[in-house]
Design a protein around this motif. Structure first.
Motif, mmCIF file in Angstrom:
data_model
loop_
_atom_site.group_PDB
_atom_site.id
_atom_site.type_symbol
_atom_site.label_atom_id
_atom_site.label_comp_id
_atom_site.label_asym_id
_atom_site.label_seq_id
_atom_site.Cartn_x
_atom_site.Cartn_y
_atom_site.Cartn_z
ATOM 1 N N ARG A 43 -4.107 1.703 6.973
ATOM 2 C CA ARG A 43 -4.928 2.241 8.064
ATOM 3 C C ARG A 43 -6.392 2.108 7.674
ATOM 4 N N LEU A 44 -7.094 1.220 8.353
ATOM 5 C CA LEU A 44 -8.505 0.981 8.040
ATOM 6 C C LEU A 44 -9.334 2.133 8.593
ATOM 7 N N VAL A 45 -9.864 2.944 7.685
ATOM 8 C CA VAL A 45 -10.656 4.110 8.056
ATOM 9 C C VAL A 45 -12.082 3.704 8.423
ATOM 10 N N ARG A 46 -12.663 2.818 7.625
ATOM 11 C CA ARG A 46 -14.050 2.416 7.837
ATOM 12 C C ARG A 46 -14.286 1.082 7.140
ATOM 13 N N ALA A 47 -15.183 0.290 7.714
ATOM 14 C CA ALA A 47 -15.621 -0.964 7.096
ATOM 15 C C ALA A 47 -17.143 -0.944 7.062
ATOM 16 N N TYR A 48 -17.675 -0.859 5.854
ATOM 17 C CA TYR A 48 -19.130 -0.835 5.659
ATOM 18 C C TYR A 48 -19.626 -2.218 5.242
ATOM 19 N N TYR A 49 -20.803 -2.572 5.733
ATOM 20 C CA TYR A 49 -21.471 -3.804 5.317
ATOM 21 C C TYR A 49 -22.894 -3.428 4.932
ATOM 22 N N TYR A 50 -23.302 -3.814 3.724
ATOM 23 C CA TYR A 50 -24.612 -3.437 3.177
ATOM 24 C C TYR A 50 -25.472 -4.672 2.980
ATOM 25 N N THR A 51 -26.699 -4.598 3.482
ATOM 26 C CA THR A 51 -27.630 -5.704 3.265
ATOM 27 C C THR A 51 -29.074 -5.228 3.399
ATOM 28 N N ALA A 52 -29.939 -5.884 2.681
ATOM 29 C CA ALA A 52 -31.373 -5.644 2.811
ATOM 30 C C ALA A 52 -31.901 -6.620 3.867
ATOM 31 N N VAL A 53 -32.869 -6.177 4.652
ATOM 32 C CA VAL A 53 -33.443 -7.027 5.693
ATOM 33 C C VAL A 53 -34.956 -7.118 5.508
ATOM 34 N N VAL A 54 -35.471 -8.283 5.839
ATOM 35 C CA VAL A 54 -36.918 -8.494 5.778
ATOM 36 C C VAL A 54 -37.488 -8.035 7.111
ATOM 37 N N GLU A 55 -38.365 -7.061 7.061
ATOM 38 C CA GLU A 55 -38.975 -6.547 8.284
ATOM 39 C C GLU A 55 -40.220 -7.342 8.629
ATOM 40 N N TRP A 68 -23.749 -8.663 15.102
ATOM 41 C CA TRP A 68 -22.340 -8.877 15.419
ATOM 42 C C TRP A 68 -21.473 -7.819 14.739
ATOM 43 N N LEU A 69 -21.713 -7.580 13.448
ATOM 44 C CA LEU A 69 -20.927 -6.583 12.713
ATOM 45 C C LEU A 69 -21.063 -5.204 13.347
ATOM 46 N N ASP A 70 -22.295 -4.845 13.716
ATOM 47 C CA ASP A 70 -22.575 -3.542 14.313
ATOM 48 C C ASP A 70 -21.823 -3.360 15.628
ATOM 49 N N TYR A 71 -21.720 -4.408 16.427
ATOM 50 C CA TYR A 71 -21.019 -4.340 17.709
ATOM 51 C C TYR A 71 -19.508 -4.474 17.578
ATOM 52 N N ASN A 72 -19.014 -4.819 16.392
ATOM 53 C CA ASN A 72 -17.595 -5.076 16.215
ATOM 54 C C ASN A 72 -16.928 -4.154 15.198
ATOM 55 N N GLY A 73 -17.386 -2.916 15.149
ATOM 56 C CA GLY A 73 -16.676 -1.890 14.404
ATOM 57 C C GLY A 73 -17.083 -1.679 12.952
ATOM 58 N N PHE A 74 -18.025 -2.457 12.438
ATOM 59 C CA PHE A 74 -18.490 -2.251 11.072
ATOM 60 C C PHE A 74 -19.615 -1.226 11.071
ATOM 61 N N THR A 75 -19.680 -0.438 10.028
ATOM 62 C CA THR A 75 -20.815 0.437 9.814
ATOM 63 C C THR A 75 -21.798 -0.362 8.969
ATOM 64 N N VAL A 76 -22.917 -0.715 9.565
ATOM 65 C CA VAL A 76 -23.900 -1.559 8.884
ATOM 66 C C VAL A 76 -24.973 -0.667 8.277
ATOM 67 N N VAL A 77 -25.194 -0.839 6.981
ATOM 68 C CA VAL A 77 -26.205 -0.073 6.267
ATOM 69 C C VAL A 77 -27.257 -1.073 5.784
ATOM 70 N N THR A 78 -28.482 -0.869 6.251
ATOM 71 C CA THR A 78 -29.570 -1.776 5.872
ATOM 72 C C THR A 78 -30.725 -0.975 5.286
ATOM 73 N N LYS A 79 -31.559 -1.691 4.582
ATOM 74 C CA LYS A 79 -32.839 -1.124 4.155
ATOM 75 C C LYS A 79 -33.812 -2.286 4.026
ATOM 76 N N PRO A 80 -35.093 -1.980 4.152
ATOM 77 C CA PRO A 80 -36.068 -3.072 4.085
ATOM 78 C C PRO A 80 -36.183 -3.649 2.675
ATOM 79 N N VAL A 81 -36.403 -4.942 2.629
ATOM 80 C CA VAL A 81 -36.676 -5.620 1.373
ATOM 81 C C VAL A 81 -38.037 -5.145 0.879
#
Length: 193
Positions: A43-55, A68-81
């Motif tokens: 049972r997939l409880v959560r799918a996280y994807y972590y990446t730094a983004v250039v602002e 795409w990940l954000d709209y398709n059920g992934f919890t996307v965690v970002t922070k600025p480079v």
């Protein structure tokens, strides 16, 4: 992967590390297939994807994937480079997501039976050990079938299970587009003329 179909599973994807492993294998990932494959394992409880983004950039190559990940059920965690200048005066960037991954894994641990960490970073060895102490089995996904291998030996030994990305690419990958596809089409058209 597991003999426990009722396992509560969460995916923790170190985006930069997974990208490097896939590139080392000359493969592209299909994140829809990836999440579907793990749904079949428990049972997939959560799918996280972590990446730094250039602002501040007009176009970011990672932005379409993040959207795409954000709209398709992934919890996307970002922070600025972060940009900095090294001792030699060269401009460098830094976007490490290790702390975010560690905090989320530890916070979710009481509600998991298994955590799947997509990273080969040896810094996560202690995190894996801490998750195991909380009763969570940890599977690490990376590869040893590239030159150089993309996983730390310490992390691989600490994990309860290791999945080589190369071994599951048929289930979670997509065909890599040929580099000169436009040239091939042009040649094909000229042959017909």
């Amino acid at each position: 992967m597991t003999d426990h179909p009722d396992d509560r599973i969460a995916l923790f994807i170190d985006g930069a590390n997974l990208y490097s492993a896939a590139r080392a294998l000359n493969c592209d990932l299909d994140f829809k297939k990836l999440s579907t494959w793990f749904v079949g394992e428990g049972r997939l409880v959560r799918a996280y994807y972590y990446t730094a983004v250039v602002e501040g950039e007009e176009f970011s190559p990672v932005r379409p994937l993040v959207d795409w990940l954000d709209y398709n059920g992934f919890t996307v965690v970002t922070k600025p480079v972060k940009r900095f200048t090294d001792a030699q005066g060269h401009s460098r960037t830094k976007g490490n997501m290790d702390i975010e991954i560690a905090v989320d894994m530890l916070e979710l641990a009481p509600r998991l039976d298994q955590a799947v960490l997509f990273s080969g970073d040896g810094d996560f060895r202690r995190l894996v050990q801490a998750m195991q102490a909380k009763g969570v089995r940890v599977t690490v996904v990376s590869t040893v079938k590239s030159q150089p291998p993309q996983i730390s030996d310490d992390l691989r030994r600490q994990a309860d299970a290791f999945i080589d990305l190369a071994d599951i690419m048929n289930q979670v990958g997509k065909p890599k587009a040929p580099m000169n596809q436009g040239v091939a089409r042009t040649l094909d058209r000229s042959d017909r003329a």
